[in-house]
Design a protein around this motif. Structure first.
Motif, PDB file in Angstrom:
ATOM      1  N   PHE A   1      -1.415  12.390  -5.357  1.00  0.00           N
ATOM      2  CA  PHE A   1      -1.339  11.013  -4.851  1.00  0.00           C
ATOM      3  C   PHE A   1      -2.714  10.368  -4.733  1.00  0.00           C
TER       4      PHE A   1
ATOM      5  N   GLU B   1       0.829  -1.203   0.000  1.00  0.00           N
ATOM      6  CA  GLU B   1       0.000   0.000   0.000  1.00  0.00           C
ATOM      7  C   GLU B   1       0.868   1.259   0.000  1.00  0.00           C
ATOM      8  N   VAL B   2       1.980   1.201   0.723  1.00  0.00           N
ATOM      9  CA  VAL B   2       2.889   2.346   0.753  1.00  0.00           C
ATOM     10  C   VAL B   2       3.422   2.619  -0.649  1.00  0.00           C
TER      11      VAL B   2
ATOM     12  N   ILE C   1      -5.471  11.317  -3.211  1.00  0.00           N
ATOM     13  CA  ILE C   1      -6.139  11.406  -1.909  1.00  0.00           C
ATOM     14  C   ILE C   1      -7.202  12.498  -1.993  1.00  0.00           C
TER      15      ILE C   1
ATOM     16  N   THR D   1       0.836   3.797  -3.217  1.00  0.00           N
ATOM     17  CA  THR D   1       0.546   5.231  -3.150  1.00  0.00           C
ATOM     18  C   THR D   1       1.571   6.023  -3.946  1.00  0.00           C
TER      19      THR D   1
ATOM     20  N   GLY E   1       2.929   6.454   2.861  1.00  0.00           N
ATOM     21  CA  GLY E   1       3.359   6.644   1.474  1.00  0.00           C
ATOM     22  C   GLY E   1       3.245   8.098   1.042  1.00  0.00           C
ATOM     23  N   PHE E   2       2.131   8.744   1.430  1.00  0.00           N
ATOM     24  CA  PHE E   2       1.976  10.155   1.088  1.00  0.00           C
ATOM     25  C   PHE E   2       3.045  10.990   1.792  1.00  0.00           C
TER      26      PHE E   2
ATOM     27  N   VAL F   1      -1.240   4.264   3.563  1.00  0.00           N
ATOM     28  CA  VAL F   1      -1.376   5.305   2.546  1.00  0.00           C
ATOM     29  C   VAL F   1      -0.809   6.621   3.065  1.00  0.00           C
TER      30      VAL F   1
ATOM     31  N   ILE G   1      -7.894   8.220   6.266  1.00  0.00           N
ATOM     32  CA  ILE G   1      -6.904   7.677   5.335  1.00  0.00           C
ATOM     33  C   ILE G   1      -6.137   6.549   6.016  1.00  0.00           C
TER      34      ILE G   1
ATOM     35  N   GLN H   1      -4.845   9.846   9.316  1.00  0.00           N
ATOM     36  CA  GLN H   1      -5.639   8.739   9.838  1.00  0.00           C
ATOM     37  C   GLN H   1      -6.936   9.255  10.464  1.00  0.00           C
TER      38      GLN H   1
END
Length: 342
Positions: A242, A41-42, A244, A45, A294-295, A291, A287, A283
């Motif tokens: 990204f 997931e990281v 989001i 992203t 990663g962002f 993720v 999110i 979070q």
């Protein structure tokens, strides 16, 4: 002034600083192990970045740096008067210092700004402390726009509980330091200071003196506020890059968190701690943790690219090699003669 500079540059003993840095780095590593973000997931992203939006985010961060550099120019002009070396020299010193802050620990970039700009003055030894005071004033007035941002976020979306202690502690300490700086700037001693330390303190207070001028402080605050507004917008643009989908409010939360976590960088850019701060704020907005991590990596890359895009040309114009960035913070180089009136 040499005694003051030696005292200022020694700071915390290197061995103690290394121990603290290693302890905090270990703590960050333990948090990563405990939270266990999924690497797919990281990296997913990061792999899904839209480079058009990412380029806009880099530009927004660069714009924020430039505008805040104008704020430092205002404070320098108020502190030095006719002795200032010019707006271009101030902007280059500021951008070069920000580059050093991005690649070296301990906010050594602030000392780089002092050393680079002082080298352009007619009397670097005399005005070194004045420039140091202006650097301190520039850092401290940031508490006003960031405080307004924190208040707006607390009243609208709220600060995530996991970050409340850190954010409000940093904000409270910054407010206290700003009050002390304003008091020092207002105080007038009829007695001429004696000794190296006394003259050094007097010089630093002269650098803080623009805080006593509502007009000068107001102009500097206008630039700082504009700079932080652009940075919040830049984080929102990075959200789009990204994938989001969040509003501008979480972007403000990210700006507050990242500035709190990088106030005292014990290793270059506080990488790791930076990502945890970003993920904690996101979070609360729904999110996933991985993720957010990663962002955070992507956002730090965007900010580093913006800093390098401006700092490297500034270093070239100053005739500074990258290998000497760590040494510039010691003050004006021996062969750097004054260049006033740019």
């Amino acid at each position: 002034m040499d005694g003051l500079r030696t005292f200022a540059l020694r700071g915390v003993r290197p061995r103690i600083r290394q121990i603290v840095s290693l302890a905090l780095l270990l703590l960050v590593a333990l948090v990563f192990i405990a939270t266990g973000p999924r690497l797919d997931e990281v990296f997913g992203t990061l792999a899904g970045v839209d480079w058009r939006w990412a380029t806009l985010a880099v530009g927004a961060n660069a714009g924020s740096l430039l505008v805040r550099g104008f704020g430092w120019q205002v404070l320098l002009s108020g502190a030095l008067g006719r002795r200032e070396a010019g707006a271009h020299a101030a902007e280059r010193a500021y951008l070069l210092g920000q580059l050093v802050n991005a690649v070296l620990p301990g906010r050594t970039g602030e000392l780089t700004k002092i050393g680079v700009y002082s080298a352009r003055l007619a009397d670097p030894e005399k005005d070194w402390g004045v420039v140091a005071g202006a650097v301190a004033a520039h850092r401290l007035i940031d508490v006003v726009p960031l405080g307004v941002l924190i208040l707006l976020l607390a009243l609208s979306v709220g600060i995530p509980p996991a970050a409340e202690t850190e954010v409000f502690t940093v904000f409270g300490v910054s407010i206290a330091l700003l009050v002390v700086a304003v008091v020092l700037a207002r105080r007038n001693d009829p007695v001429t200071p004696r000794g190296t330390l006394g003259r050094g303190i007097a010089a630093i207070r002269a650098g803080l003196s623009p805080l006593h001028s509502p007009r000068t402080t107001g102009r500097a605050l206008a630039f700082q506020s504009a700079g932080w507004t652009i940075e919040v917008a830049g984080v929102w643009v990075a959200f789009q890059a990204f994938g989001i989908e969040l509003s501008i409010a979480p972007a403000g939360l990210v700006v507050v968190a990242t500035n709190a976590i990088t106030l005292f960088p014990f290793w270059p850019s506080n990488i790791g701690a930076f990502q945890i701060a970003v993920a904690t704020m996101l979070q609360g907005a729904g999110i996933p943790w991985a993720v957010g991590i990663g962002f955070g990596l992507g956002l730090q890359g965007v900010e580093t690219l913006a800093t390098a895009a401006l700092g490297l040309p500034a270093a070239a114009m100053e005739g500074t090699r990258l290998g000497s960035l760590a040494r510039i913070r010691n003050g004006p180089p021996p062969d750097a003669g004054p260049r006033t009136g740019e």
